[in-house]
Design a protein around this motif. Structure first.
Motif, PDB file in Angstrom:
ATOM      1  N   THR A  23       0.940  -1.458  -0.059  1.00 42.72           N
ATOM      2  CA  THR A  23      -0.044  -0.004   0.119  1.00 42.72           C
ATOM      3  C   THR A  23       0.892   1.319  -0.013  1.00 42.72           C
ATOM      4  N   VAL A  24       1.901   1.165   0.741  1.00 39.57           N
ATOM      5  CA  VAL A  24       3.032   2.321   0.708  1.00 39.57           C
ATOM      6  C   VAL A  24       3.298   2.431  -0.633  1.00 39.57           C
ATOM      7  N   VAL A  25       4.096   1.636  -1.236  1.00 39.77           N
ATOM      8  CA  VAL A  25       4.615   1.416  -2.455  1.00 39.77           C
ATOM      9  C   VAL A  25       3.730   2.130  -3.428  1.00 39.77           C
ATOM     10  N   GLY A  30       9.495   8.499  -2.225  1.00 34.76           N
ATOM     11  CA  GLY A  30       9.748   8.844  -0.896  1.00 34.76           C
ATOM     12  C   GLY A  30      10.356   7.985  -0.092  1.00 34.76           C
ATOM     13  N   PRO A  31      11.113   8.377   0.972  1.00 32.00           N
ATOM     14  CA  PRO A  31      11.827   7.644   1.766  1.00 32.00           C
ATOM     15  C   PRO A  31      11.271   6.332   2.189  1.00 32.00           C
ATOM     16  N   ALA A  35       9.688   0.402   2.344  1.00 39.00           N
ATOM     17  CA  ALA A  35       8.516  -0.432   2.067  1.00 39.00           C
ATOM     18  C   ALA A  35       9.143  -1.515   0.826  1.00 39.00           C
ATOM     19  N   ALA A  36       9.579  -0.810  -0.357  1.00 40.46           N
ATOM     20  CA  ALA A  36       9.852  -1.621  -1.354  1.00 40.46           C
ATOM     21  C   ALA A  36      10.938  -2.701  -0.961  1.00 40.46           C
ATOM     22  N   PHE A  37      12.061  -2.209  -0.239  1.00 39.32           N
ATOM     23  CA  PHE A  37      12.923  -3.218   0.242  1.00 39.32           C
ATOM     24  C   PHE A  37      12.654  -4.399   1.060  1.00 39.32           C
ATOM     25  N   VAL A  90      14.616  -2.255  -7.402  1.00 42.35           N
ATOM     26  CA  VAL A  90      14.732  -0.978  -8.222  1.00 42.35           C
ATOM     27  C   VAL A  90      14.210   0.310  -7.513  1.00 42.35           C
ATOM     28  N   THR A  91      12.862   0.012  -7.194  1.00 46.24           N
ATOM     29  CA  THR A  91      12.056   1.142  -6.509  1.00 46.24           C
ATOM     30  C   THR A  91      12.883   1.414  -5.102  1.00 46.24           C
ATOM     31  N   ALA A  92      13.445   0.238  -4.429  1.00 47.69           N
ATOM     32  CA  ALA A  92      14.073   0.589  -3.156  1.00 47.69           C
ATOM     33  C   ALA A  92      15.152   1.322  -3.554  1.00 47.69           C
ATOM     34  N   ILE A  93      15.995   1.105  -4.507  1.00 42.42           N
ATOM     35  CA  ILE A  93      17.363   1.904  -4.846  1.00 42.42           C
ATOM     36  C   ILE A  93      16.819   3.497  -5.276  1.00 42.42           C
ATOM     37  N   THR A  94      15.731   3.694  -5.797  1.00 42.30           N
ATOM     38  CA  THR A  94      15.559   5.025  -6.305  1.00 42.30           C
ATOM     39  C   THR A  94      15.061   5.875  -5.397  1.00 42.30           C
ATOM     40  N   GLN A  95      14.174   4.994  -4.328  1.00 45.92           N
ATOM     41  CA  GLN A  95      13.700   5.876  -3.247  1.00 45.92           C
ATOM     42  C   GLN A  95      13.938   6.040  -1.843  1.00 45.92           C
TER      43      GLN A  95
END
Length: 152
Positions: A91-93, A99-100, A105-107, A127-132
């Motif tokens: 839900t967060v992603v 945002g951080p 959350a993606a991680f 990828v989302t974790a890396i960029t956010q």
């Protein structure tokens, strides 16, 4: 006005902030506790989760909703409800995309998929974790794990 009572013109009820603050305090109380009795921990995280859910039910679009969803995911995880935790992280992603906390959350989701051997799904979340993320160790671990996804 009653004699001797000073009228506060600036003091107003803020139900959303009050509910969020109560939820945040309940969560932080368990995080900070030194008592590591598992039954007590579960009970404390359950109390925090109920407060968070009340906030989210009443104020789903509030500026602190992303943080509340993230806290709820941690509470679910700590209480052994992994699938609920992943849904809350998701839900967060999906709900905020940037945002951080989105990166954090993606991680968590990526690690879940990685552990299940679902490397294509894990790679996308890394990828989302890396960029956010704004956390260098999370970014580093995400890059490393993403490379492992390609290897596997």
């Amino acid at each position: 006005m009653l004699a001797g009572v000073v009228e506060e013109k600036h003091l107003r009820a803020k139900p959303a902030e009050d509910l969020f603050f109560a939820a945040q305090l309940a969560y932080q109380e368990e995080v900070d506790t030194k008592d590591k009795d598992q039954a007590q921990q579960r009970a404390n995280f359950e109390v925090a989760l109920r407060q968070i859910q009340r906030f989210l039910q009443n104020f789903p679009t509030h500026k602190n909703a992303r943080e509340a969803w993230y806290y709820s995911a941690i509470c679910y995880e700590k209480n052994g409800e992994k699938e609920q935790s992943i849904r809350a992280f998701d839900t967060v992603v999906k709900g905020w995309q940037k945002g951080p906390l989105v990166g954090a959350a993606a991680f968590q989701i990526a690690n879940h998929y990685y552990a299940k051997g679902e490397f294509a799904k894990a790679e996308r979340m890394f990828v989302t974790a890396i960029t956010q993320t704004d956390n260098d160790p999370t970014r580093h671990h995400s890059r490393y794990r993403r490379a492992l996804c390609f290897q596997k």
